[in-house]
Enzyme design. Structure first.
Site, short mmCIF file in Angstrom:
data_model
loop_
_atom_site.label_atom_id
_atom_site.label_comp_id
_atom_site.label_asym_id
_atom_site.label_seq_id
_atom_site.Cartn_x
_atom_site.Cartn_y
_atom_site.Cartn_z
N ASP A 49 -1.24 -12.84 4.57
CA ASP A 49 -2.17 -13.65 5.34
C ASP A 49 -3.56 -13.57 4.72
OD1 ASP A 49 -3.10 -15.19 7.55
OD2 ASP A 49 -3.87 -13.34 8.45
N ASP B 213 -5.14 -3.67 -1.96
CA ASP B 213 -6.61 -3.73 -2.04
C ASP B 213 -7.05 -4.04 -3.47
OD1 ASP B 213 -5.65 -1.20 -2.82
OD2 ASP B 213 -7.40 -0.12 -2.06
N LYS C 9 0.85 -1.17 0.00
CA LYS C 9 0.00 0.00 0.00
C LYS C 9 0.90 1.24 0.00
CE LYS C 9 -4.00 0.56 0.92
NZ LYS C 9 -5.08 1.07 0.03
C1 IPM Z 1 -1.79 -18.43 8.75
C2 IPM Z 1 -2.58 -18.28 10.02
C3 IPM Z 1 -1.66 -17.71 11.09
C4 IPM Z 1 -1.24 -16.33 10.67
C5 IPM Z 1 -2.24 -17.72 12.52
C6 IPM Z 1 -2.73 -19.09 12.93
C7 IPM Z 1 -1.26 -17.17 13.50
O1 IPM Z 1 -3.71 -17.49 9.79
O2 IPM Z 1 -0.78 -19.15 8.76
O3 IPM Z 1 -2.20 -17.86 7.74
O4 IPM Z 1 -1.95 -15.33 10.92
O5 IPM Z 1 -0.17 -16.22 10.08
MG MG Z 2 -4.02 -16.98 7.75
#
Ligand code: IPM
Ligand code: MG
Length: 367
Positions: A248, A224, A192
């Site tokens: 993530d 986004d 971003k």
């Molecule tokens: C992932 C999961 C993890 C993260 C959690 C479980 C800490 O969502 O591996 O994507 O946020 O990285």
């Molecule tokens: Mg995750």
């Protein structure tokens, strides 16, 4: 030479159920392909908390640093929701990533032909989809300081810090470019930069690294817009490189394009060890799935495909990885499906163990 070593951390929820099927696959490779591994097991997440009061024991952390690769199942569950933040199951996983310095998280989103109908998108948008998200995994807002909940005047303030050094951005970028070189030579970097200085730096560094990879076509996208493009026209992408938090979110989004979270593996890689193998941990993208735990319903494919990634990235067994991936694909094409992949009312799902058996039968048939 001694066998390569694996540390299995099955963890919580469906982790142990799906990992049991991986254990059968590991045994198959020893019996049928002469690929033997020294396997040890230990606890992580809630299971470790129950035993030791911490989500990862120091001894387990030390073992993880010693082995050639860690295979992880899943962590977390409702029983641990009220624990103090510092001992939540997820902290065990984050400690492994951080202390092993696993900076490049490879999350392939591949749509198997047999599953194209399961996508939330139209079949033609996803059939043949094959993208690789490289998520930076050891820095950014997950780890930046200052962090915490503080008093400020008469109220509390929650603080997390998005922090990236040039070298943190660079090393992940190199992994992403290397992968792009072995694939379709297209890399899209997402940040971003329109609102975040860390995004401006990210774009600068990735552009700089790209000079070493003139064959790779580099593009930049705001994250986004990236999310939108992933659901609008996902096949425009080959490799995506993005930070820890965006990665993530974008990887869950990409995962769902392929039909089921039960199918998606991941590899988290760090710097090469003395033996030349990268520090590595392999885990399915899905979580602990407390709603179906203990019912024999879980799809072991993501965890098994994570072992295929271990064969490819840690043990230089690309052909054996291809064999295992093809076995999973064949089983799906034959219509053998776990409950997450039921097409119509009245279809009968196979159990976790039956799915494992079908994959082993397909492996046998490949010989
Ligand atoms: C992932 C999961 C993890 C993260 C959690 C479980 C800490 O969502 O591996 O994507 O946020 O990285
Ligand atoms: Mg995750």
């Amino acid at each position: 030479m001694s066998n390569p070593s694996l540390l299995i951390l099955a963890g919580d929820g469906i982790g142990p159920e799906v990992m049991a099927q991986v254990q059968r696959i590991i045994t198959w490779y020893g019996d049928k392909r002469g690929l033997n591994f020294d396997v040890s097991e230990d606890l992580v997440g809630g299971a470790a908390y129950d035993a030791h009061g911490v989500p990862l024991h120091d001894d387990t952390m030390a073992k993880a640093q010693e082995v050639d690769a860690v295979l992880l199942g899943a962590v977390g569950g409702p029983a641990y929701d009220d624990l103090d933040f510092s001992v939540k199951p997820e902290r065990g996983l984050l400690r492994l990533r951080k202390e092993m310095d696993l900076y490049a998280n490879l999350r392939p989103a591949q749509c198997f032909d047999a599953l194209a109908d399961f996508s939330s998108l139209k079949t033609e948008l996803v059939s043949g989809l094959d993208i690789m998200i490289v998520r930076e995994l050891t820095a950014g807002v997950y780890f930046g300081e200052p962090r915490g909940i503080f008093e400020e005047g008469n109220e509390r303030v929650g603080i997390n810090t998005q922090r990236y050094t040039e070298s943190e951005i660079e090393r992940g970028a190199r992994s992403a470019f290397e992968l792009a070189m072995r694939r379709n030579k297209k890399l899209c970097s997402m940040e971003k930069a329109n609102v975040m200085e860390s995004g401006i730096l990210w774009r600068d560094v990735v552009t700089e690294v790209s000079k070493d990879y003139p064959e790779v076509e580099l593009s930049h996208m705001y994250a986004d817009n990236g999310a939108m493009q992933l659901v609008r026209a996902p096949k425009q992408f080959d490799v995506i490189y993005t930070d820890n938090l965006f990665g993530d979110i974008l990887s869950d989004c990409a995962a769902m394009l392929t039909g089921s979270l039960g199918m998606l593996p991941s590899a988290s890689l760090g710097a090469p060890m003395e033996n030349g193998r990268p520090k590595a941990m392999y885990e399915p993208v899905h979580g602990s799935a407390p709603d179906i735990t203990g019912q024999g319903k879980a799809n072991p494919s993501a965890c098994i495909l994570s072992f295929a990634m271990a064969l490819r990235y840690s043990f230089d067994q690309g052909e054996e990885a291809d064999r295992l991936e093809a076995a999973v694909e064949k089983v799906l094409a034959d219509g053998t499906r776990t409950a997450d992949l039921m097409q119509a009312e009245g279809d009968t799902p196979v159990s976790t163990e039956e799915m494992g058996s079908a994959i082993i039968a397909a492996l046998d048939a490949s010989l």
